[in-house]
Design a protein around this motif. Sequence first.
Motif, PDB file in Angstrom:
ATOM      1  N   GLU A 142      12.557  37.423 -34.528  1.00 25.23           N
ATOM      2  CA  GLU A 142      12.841  36.404 -33.528  1.00 25.23           C
ATOM      3  C   GLU A 142      12.290  35.035 -33.946  1.00 25.23           C
ATOM      4  O   GLU A 142      12.935  34.018 -33.729  1.00 25.23           O
TER       5      GLU A 142
ATOM      6  N   LEU B 183      14.336  31.297 -34.680  1.00 22.32           N
ATOM      7  CA  LEU B 183      13.951  30.057 -33.991  1.00 22.32           C
ATOM      8  C   LEU B 183      13.409  29.022 -34.975  1.00 22.32           C
ATOM      9  O   LEU B 183      12.611  28.166 -34.614  1.00 22.32           O
TER      10      LEU B 183
ATOM     11  N   ASN C 180      12.563  25.922 -37.213  1.00 23.77           N
ATOM     12  CA  ASN C 180      12.649  24.477 -37.003  1.00 23.77           C
ATOM     13  C   ASN C 180      12.221  23.805 -38.303  1.00 23.77           C
ATOM     14  O   ASN C 180      11.144  24.078 -38.834  1.00 23.77           O
TER      15      ASN C 180
ATOM     16  N   TRP D  70       9.843  22.957 -30.546  1.00 23.62           N
ATOM     17  CA  TRP D  70       9.929  24.292 -31.122  1.00 23.62           C
ATOM     18  C   TRP D  70       9.532  25.359 -30.100  1.00 23.62           C
ATOM     19  O   TRP D  70      10.172  26.396 -29.987  1.00 23.62           O
TER      20      TRP D  70
ATOM     21  N   ALA E 176      12.194  26.283 -27.489  1.00 22.61           N
ATOM     22  CA  ALA E 176      13.245  27.196 -27.953  1.00 22.61           C
ATOM     23  C   ALA E 176      12.886  28.657 -27.701  1.00 22.61           C
ATOM     24  O   ALA E 176      13.752  29.527 -27.733  1.00 22.61           O
TER      25      ALA E 176
ATOM     26  N   SER F 174      14.356  33.494 -26.418  1.00 23.92           N
ATOM     27  CA  SER F 174      13.913  34.714 -27.079  1.00 23.92           C
ATOM     28  C   SER F 174      13.589  35.799 -26.057  1.00 23.92           C
ATOM     29  O   SER F 174      13.063  35.529 -24.987  1.00 23.92           O
TER      30      SER F 174
END
Length: 199
Positions: A122, A126, A128, A158, A161, A165
Amino acid sequence: MSKYSINLFQAELLPEQPALTLNKVVSFWALALVVMVFLSFLSSYQSQQNAAALKVLRASEAQNKQRLTELEQQITATRTDSVLVERLALMKSMIINKQALHGQLTDNSRTYVQGFSGAMTELSSLHNDNVSLQAITISNDDLTFAGIARKPEAVPAWLDAFEQSTLLSGKAFVNFKLQENENNLTEFVVSSIAQTKAQ
């Protein structure tokens, strides 16, 4: 008459051996394959152990429910006995605790159930470009991230985001530290606890 021999084949005339040979590459990949197979078997073994423990818990839960029903019938059939009432309360408490444990073991949204690999998968989704992680600590449901960001505002962006999840969305970040280093990059440390703890 004595004979003399001259060795014209000196060590410096020998051709250099390449540092990377086919045998070394094949050996490296064979070793990597063995490690991956071992890790796969270890993961499978741990999964089997968890499944066995879960099966035992379910069997124990069914047995305790049956025993609880029997005790309730005994109480109904006879006059109220203080010993039976205490045993009934104890059995109910045990069932509630085992149901809570069962819920903890089967809740895939928790870090320690899904495992370290799930958290890493995960986190990689995500990604960045402005944030570089240097350390990740996972302890039960608590997470700590340490790294470097190009800009200070990149870290909150970040973290926002994480709401997309499954594993990281229920976290409240309670410790947040930012400081600029000598390269004009932002060093950060963030720690989270589960939302239920924060409340």
